[in-house]
Design a protein around this motif. Structure first.
Motif, mmCIF file in Angstrom:
data_model
loop_
_atom_site.group_PDB
_atom_site.id
_atom_site.type_symbol
_atom_site.label_atom_id
_atom_site.label_comp_id
_atom_site.label_asym_id
_atom_site.label_seq_id
_atom_site.Cartn_x
_atom_site.Cartn_y
_atom_site.Cartn_z
ATOM 1 N N GLU A 131 30.029 51.105 28.254
ATOM 2 C CA GLU A 131 30.559 52.188 29.081
ATOM 3 C C GLU A 131 32.059 51.980 29.254
ATOM 4 N N GLN A 132 32.757 53.011 29.748
ATOM 5 C CA GLN A 132 34.192 52.908 29.941
ATOM 6 C C GLN A 132 34.546 51.845 30.965
ATOM 7 N N GLU A 133 33.650 51.593 31.914
ATOM 8 C CA GLU A 133 33.911 50.582 32.935
ATOM 9 C C GLU A 133 33.000 49.374 32.744
ATOM 10 N N SER A 134 32.857 48.919 31.518
ATOM 11 C CA SER A 134 31.943 47.824 31.209
ATOM 12 C C SER A 134 32.554 46.444 31.381
ATOM 13 N N LEU A 135 33.866 46.358 31.575
ATOM 14 C CA LEU A 135 34.559 45.077 31.612
ATOM 15 C C LEU A 135 35.004 44.755 33.035
ATOM 16 N N SER A 136 34.664 43.555 33.510
ATOM 17 C CA SER A 136 35.070 43.106 34.844
ATOM 18 C C SER A 136 35.811 41.780 34.732
ATOM 19 N N LEU A 137 36.817 41.607 35.586
ATOM 20 C CA LEU A 137 37.666 40.432 35.563
ATOM 21 C C LEU A 137 37.849 39.883 36.968
ATOM 22 N N TRP A 138 37.723 38.555 37.114
ATOM 23 C CA TRP A 138 37.969 37.876 38.382
ATOM 24 C C TRP A 138 39.139 36.903 38.203
ATOM 25 N N VAL A 139 40.165 37.027 39.042
ATOM 26 C CA VAL A 139 41.361 36.196 38.973
ATOM 27 C C VAL A 139 41.462 35.378 40.257
ATOM 28 N N SER A 140 41.824 34.112 40.144
ATOM 29 C CA SER A 140 41.910 33.252 41.331
ATOM 30 C C SER A 140 42.914 33.812 42.330
ATOM 31 N N ASN A 141 42.496 33.867 43.590
ATOM 32 C CA ASN A 141 43.361 34.380 44.649
ATOM 33 C C ASN A 141 44.203 33.229 45.212
ATOM 34 N N ASP A 142 45.090 32.726 44.372
ATOM 35 C CA ASP A 142 46.047 31.696 44.761
ATOM 36 C C ASP A 142 47.317 31.929 43.961
ATOM 37 N N GLN A 143 48.257 31.021 44.024
ATOM 38 C CA GLN A 143 49.528 31.226 43.333
ATOM 39 C C GLN A 143 49.413 31.060 41.822
ATOM 40 N N ASN A 144 48.351 30.437 41.355
ATOM 41 C CA ASN A 144 48.178 30.275 39.907
ATOM 42 C C ASN A 144 47.767 31.578 39.231
ATOM 43 N N LYS A 145 46.892 32.344 39.875
ATOM 44 C CA LYS A 145 46.403 33.629 39.362
ATOM 45 C C LYS A 145 45.832 33.483 37.953
ATOM 46 N N ILE A 146 44.925 32.560 37.798
ATOM 47 C CA ILE A 146 44.307 32.360 36.482
ATOM 48 C C ILE A 146 42.939 33.030 36.428
#
Length: 269
Positions: free
Chosen positions: A222-237
């Protein structure tokens, strides 16, 4: 298993999308907020139940045409049982400015199930033109861009250093310009979904969740098939990436890291 050749691409595309809003090179705040030379990230990628591959990103200091730059090498390979069905051996490289975060050189050298591609892109920011050379075909082409263009790898580091979690608005979408292939300059739309705590091998990590818009049909379900989680700190990895494909699903988790600029935050119970 043919869809597996999109695993590394989906990972690298997703890395570039953890941003609050589009910024130009004039807004670059310098390299010392979110990363430093020596940083190394490793991701374990699953295709369905298979531990399909590993991908790494390694950042070092270098010079290019007399300019101090960062040199990033991204590598990905299939492993074990998955490599029997579809062998992947990909290398991505980017050289981008220490002072301004602009991309100066990008390399994509891939081998995916018998399909190979070897291209190099050189960015001239004075003329605002990028020259792409296809080493396999012996052909070159030019693209005209405006201020703010990024390649697939440089965008990841540029945006990590140029957004604040406080700027994010749940449900708001943004766009990012990118050039990494002979398909030309394209845009991604990204929606911020809010904060979420994930259980990882390192412990519980508070993350910012995003929903990149992708083209449905041939690869993604689907068009919204991809999800991403980024660390909520200064690294943002990136901590986790999940995608439903037209056939099967992909999950990529942060497996290891070295030489982060800032402390990696774990929620302590």
């Amino acid at each position: 298993m043919k869809s597996f050749k999109y695993v590394l691409l989906a990972l690298l595309l997703s890395l570039n999308l953890g941003v609050a809003q589009y910024r130009s090179a004039a807004d670059y705040t310098g390299p010392n907020n979110s990363f430093k030379p020596g940083e190394w990230l490793k991701f374990r990628i699953h295709y369905g139940f298979l531990n399909a591959s590993y991908a790494t990103l390694h950042l070092t200091a270098d010079t290019l045409r007399g300019k101090p730059v960062y040199h990033v090498v991204g590598k990905g390979k299939t492993t074990g049982f998955a490599s029997i069905f579809f062998k992947v051996d990909d290398t991505y490289e980017s050289y981008f400015g220490v002072a301004d975060g602009r991309p100066y050189k990008f390399i994509r050298n891939i081998s995916e199930g018998g399909y190979t591609k070897n291209i190099e892109i050189n960015f001239d920011h004075q003329s605002e033109k990028a020259t792409l050379f296809d080493k396999k075909k012996g052909k070159s082409m030019q693209f005209v861009f405006n201020n703010g263009i990024q390649d697939l790898i440089s965008g990841f580091y540029f945006m990590r250093n140029n957004y604040s979690a406080e700027e994010l608005v749940v449900g708001k979408s943004i766009e990012l310009q990118m050039l990494y292939d002979d398909d030309g300059i394209f845009k991604f739309r990204l929606k911020y979904l809010g904060k979420e705590v994930l259980k990882t091998k390192f412990g519980r990590v508070e993350c910012l969740k995003f929903r990149p818009y992708v083209q449905s049909g041939r690869v993604f379900k689907e068009q919204e098939s991809l999800s991403l989680w980024v660390s909520n700190d200064q690294n943002k990895i990136p901590i986790r990436i999940e995608a439903d494909l037209a056939v099967g699903s992909i999950k990529a988790d942060l497996e290891g890291f070295n030489s982060l600029r800032n402390q990696f935050k774990i929620i302590m119970d």
